[in-house]
Each structure stands twice: as C-alpha cells, then as structure tokens.
Design a protein around this motif. Structure first.
Motif, short mmCIF file in Angstrom:
data_model
loop_
_atom_site.label_atom_id
_atom_site.label_comp_id
_atom_site.label_asym_id
_atom_site.label_seq_id
_atom_site.Cartn_x
_atom_site.Cartn_y
_atom_site.Cartn_z
N SER A 39 0.83 -1.21 0.00
CA SER A 39 0.00 0.00 0.00
C SER A 39 0.86 1.26 0.00
CB SER A 39 -0.97 0.00 1.17
OG SER A 39 -0.28 0.08 2.40
N ARG A 40 2.01 1.22 0.64
CA ARG A 40 2.93 2.36 0.67
C ARG A 40 3.46 2.69 -0.73
NH1 ARG A 40 6.73 0.79 5.71
NH2 ARG A 40 5.17 1.06 7.33
N CYS A 41 3.72 1.67 -1.52
CA CYS A 41 4.27 1.92 -2.85
C CYS A 41 3.19 1.86 -3.93
CB CYS A 41 5.41 0.96 -3.16
SG CYS A 41 4.95 -0.76 -3.20
N ARG A 42 1.95 1.91 -3.50
CA ARG A 42 0.78 1.98 -4.40
C ARG A 42 0.65 0.78 -5.33
NH1 ARG A 42 2.01 8.14 -5.56
NH2 ARG A 42 1.33 8.97 -3.57
N LEU A 43 0.94 -0.40 -4.80
CA LEU A 43 0.79 -1.63 -5.57
C LEU A 43 -0.24 -2.57 -4.93
CD1 LEU A 43 4.52 -2.41 -6.40
CD2 LEU A 43 2.75 -1.62 -7.97
N ILE A 44 -1.04 -2.06 -4.02
CA ILE A 44 -1.98 -2.90 -3.29
C ILE A 44 -3.00 -3.57 -4.21
CG2 ILE A 44 -3.66 -1.11 -2.69
CD1 ILE A 44 -2.43 -3.82 -0.32
N GLU A 45 -3.38 -2.92 -5.30
CA GLU A 45 -4.35 -3.51 -6.22
C GLU A 45 -3.74 -4.68 -7.00
OE1 GLU A 45 -2.16 -0.32 -8.32
OE2 GLU A 45 -3.31 -0.31 -6.47
#
Length: 67
Positions: A39-45
């Motif tokens: 989630s921090r590096c915006r890859l949670i999806e």
C-alpha cells in the motif's frame, strides 16, 4: 520494476523485495504479510499477482515485474 525472493533462516522469515529500474528498494515485506508495504508503494491492487509470482519465484532470482 523487479522482484527478488530472499531466503530466510530459522529465526528470520523469507522476504520479498521490489525494486525499481535503477534497483532502488521500493518495498520489502514478508510473503505472508504484504499489505502495508504494497500500500505504501501503491501496488496494493496488484497484491494477488505479486504474491502468486513470489511464491513461484526461486530464491535469489531477479525477475522483471510487469504491473
């Protein structure tokens, strides 16, 4: 981006590293707990894809990550 699987020891668990094209560390997490790091590096999806790939990846092998 690149993904690397690091083998742990008896006291240290296995880890996954995600690095950018310049090999700067973007995310570092245990394979069983990726939520916060992704989630921090915006890859949670893309979490499911990354975990599936990481489980199949041999230790120490660097693989191109297409997300």
């Amino acid at each position: 981006m690149y993904i690397v699987k690091i083998q742990g020891t008896t006291k240290i668990p296995d880890f996954i590293q995600i690095r950018d094209d310049d090999f700067t560390l973007i995310a570092y997490f245990r394979i069983n707990n990726p939520k916060r790091a992704l989630s921090r590096c915006r890859l949670i999806e893309k979490q499911d894809e990354i975990i599936d790939l990481a489980k199949k990846l041999p230790y120490g092998k660097i693989m191109k990550l297409e997300v």
